[in-house]
Design an enzyme around this catalytic site. Structure first.
Site, short mmCIF file in Angstrom:
data_model
loop_
_atom_site.label_atom_id
_atom_site.label_comp_id
_atom_site.label_asym_id
_atom_site.label_seq_id
_atom_site.Cartn_x
_atom_site.Cartn_y
_atom_site.Cartn_z
N THR A 157 -2.99 11.64 -71.57
CA THR A 157 -3.10 10.40 -72.34
C THR A 157 -2.48 9.23 -71.58
O THR A 157 -3.08 8.16 -71.45
CB THR A 157 -2.38 10.55 -73.69
OG1 THR A 157 -2.91 11.68 -74.37
CG2 THR A 157 -2.54 9.31 -74.54
N THR A 158 -1.26 9.43 -71.07
CA THR A 158 -0.55 8.37 -70.36
C THR A 158 -1.26 8.01 -69.07
O THR A 158 -1.14 6.88 -68.58
CB THR A 158 0.90 8.80 -70.08
OG1 THR A 158 1.49 9.31 -71.28
CG2 THR A 158 1.74 7.65 -69.57
N TYR B 91 -11.45 14.11 -83.46
CA TYR B 91 -12.57 13.42 -84.11
C TYR B 91 -13.46 14.35 -84.94
O TYR B 91 -13.64 14.11 -86.12
CB TYR B 91 -13.44 12.65 -83.09
CG TYR B 91 -14.51 11.82 -83.78
CD1 TYR B 91 -14.16 10.65 -84.44
CD2 TYR B 91 -15.84 12.21 -83.79
CE1 TYR B 91 -15.12 9.91 -85.11
CE2 TYR B 91 -16.81 11.47 -84.45
CZ TYR B 91 -16.44 10.31 -85.11
OH TYR B 91 -17.39 9.58 -85.77
N TYR C 78 -1.61 21.34 -76.82
CA TYR C 78 -1.06 20.00 -77.05
C TYR C 78 -1.41 19.57 -78.47
O TYR C 78 -2.58 19.37 -78.79
CB TYR C 78 -1.64 19.03 -76.02
CG TYR C 78 -1.15 17.60 -76.11
CD1 TYR C 78 -0.02 17.23 -76.83
CD2 TYR C 78 -1.84 16.59 -75.43
CE1 TYR C 78 0.40 15.92 -76.89
CE2 TYR C 78 -1.42 15.26 -75.47
CZ TYR C 78 -0.30 14.93 -76.21
OH TYR C 78 0.12 13.63 -76.26
N ARG D 10 -2.97 11.05 -82.81
CA ARG D 10 -4.11 10.64 -82.00
C ARG D 10 -5.37 11.43 -82.34
O ARG D 10 -6.48 10.89 -82.27
CB ARG D 10 -3.80 10.81 -80.50
CG ARG D 10 -2.90 9.73 -79.94
CD ARG D 10 -2.78 9.84 -78.44
NE ARG D 10 -1.95 8.80 -77.88
CZ ARG D 10 -2.40 7.64 -77.41
NH1 ARG D 10 -3.68 7.36 -77.44
NH2 ARG D 10 -1.56 6.75 -76.90
N LYS E 79 2.96 21.66 -76.16
CA LYS E 79 3.56 20.33 -76.20
C LYS E 79 3.42 19.86 -77.63
O LYS E 79 2.30 19.65 -78.11
CB LYS E 79 2.86 19.38 -75.24
CG LYS E 79 3.39 17.95 -75.32
CD LYS E 79 2.59 16.99 -74.45
CE LYS E 79 3.09 15.56 -74.63
NZ LYS E 79 2.27 14.58 -73.85
N ILE F 154 7.61 16.94 -72.15
CA ILE F 154 6.54 16.31 -71.38
C ILE F 154 6.61 14.84 -71.77
O ILE F 154 6.31 14.47 -72.90
CB ILE F 154 5.18 16.95 -71.65
CG1 ILE F 154 5.20 18.40 -71.14
CG2 ILE F 154 4.06 16.16 -70.99
CD1 ILE F 154 3.94 19.19 -71.40
#
Length: 295
Positions: free
Chosen positions: A46-47, A109, A135, A140, A163, A205
């Site tokens: 993501t980052t 989604y 994760y 999100r 994570k 993380i």
């Protein structure tokens, strides 16, 4: 098959002004992390703005990162998708590119039911030989992995950890209670490193590690090596700055902070754009509070 303990950086992807990837700057960042205590690099997450990249671009980014890191520390590649077939393609590509492990986000989604999500992760894990970290980031994805699903997935040979970024410490405690002791739990929230470690977590993380790698490493290792009060104080001292990194959507603030501090990581890709002046001023105040010099 545990991949690392300590601080793994969810590394930003540096761009030139034309939004192509700046691999020279990426190499500088990798050296910076190796030299300053980071225990693993998480690339194309993501980052790292992987959601703005094609599969081919992501795999090339992973390949270049693995080649330059050259096994100095582990490289974990983000390879999740809301399409199982696409996640398998990306996971296989990341493995072939040299990744030491994979970070696979909950499918977003389309919100599969428990059976669908379980099969999604099992098929991805079964398509590769490298270890896989789940994760969970419901803010999100719109999906919070059920503990029952995590418990079953934790018994898959190469699904080695999670994570966890829900922000719910009771949920983390339940994962720790129901999963095997060797199932690694990593904090996905920089303001909750110590609480997660107190429940048996292996590390973090991290977003803040992009600019504060040594401090983030020390929070984890001081705790794991018994300097618990020191770790607690380090956590509390950095939390104001951590909070400011999420005033706007990650990675907008961390890239702004790094550019202000002289790291030169370049712009964001749309739909992310420049941080507002008001949010920037608030973040700068917190940066100065932890001793980060504005260049």
């Amino acid at each position: 098959m545990s991949i690392f303990r300590g601080s793994g950086v969810a590394i930003v992807t540096p761009f030139y002004e034309d939004h192509t990837i700046n691999y020279n700057k990426l190499n500088e960042l990798i050296d910076f992390h190796v030299d300053n205590g980071t225990d693993a690099i998480i690339i194309a997450g993501t980052t790292g703005e992987a959601s703005t990249m094609s599969i081919g671009e992501q795999i090339e980014l992973i390949r270049r990162c693995c080649e330059y890191t050259n096994k100095r520390i582990p490289v974990i590649a983000g390879s999740g998708s809301n399409c199982t077939a696409e996640a398998i393609e990306l996971s296989k590509g990341a493995e072939e590119a040299g990744a030491d492990g994979l970070l696979v986000v909950t499918p977003y989604y389309n919100k599969g039911n428990n059976e669908g999500i379980m099969r999604h992760f099992k098929e991805i894990a079964g398509s590769v030989e490298v270890p896989v970290i789940l994760y969970n980031v419901p803010s999100r994805t719109g999906v919070n992995l059920s503990v029952k699903v995590i418990e079953e997935l934790s018994r898959v040979e190469n699904i080695v950890g999670i994570k966890e970024a829900s922000g719910d410490i009771s949920y983390v405690a339940e994962i720790a209670r129901r999963c095997p002791e060797e199932f690694d739990i990593y904090s996905g929230n920089d303001d909750m490193i110590v609480p997660v470690l107190s429940l048996g977590g292996k590390g973090v993380i991290s977003v803040v590690a992009n600019i504060e790698p040594r401090k983030t490493h020390d929070i984890v290792m001081d705790y794991l090596e018994g300097r618990i009060d020191k770790s607690r104080k380090e956590q509390l001292a950095i939390n104001g700055f951590v909070n400011s990194l999420f005033i706007e959507a990650n990675p907008i603030p961390i890239k702004k902070a790094m550019n202000l501090a002289g790291y030169g990581v370049g712009p964001l890709r749309l739909p992310l754009c420049e941080m507002s002046q008001e949010a920037t001023a608030e973040m700068v105040k917190e940066m100065e509070g932890v001793g980060i010099e504005i260049k």
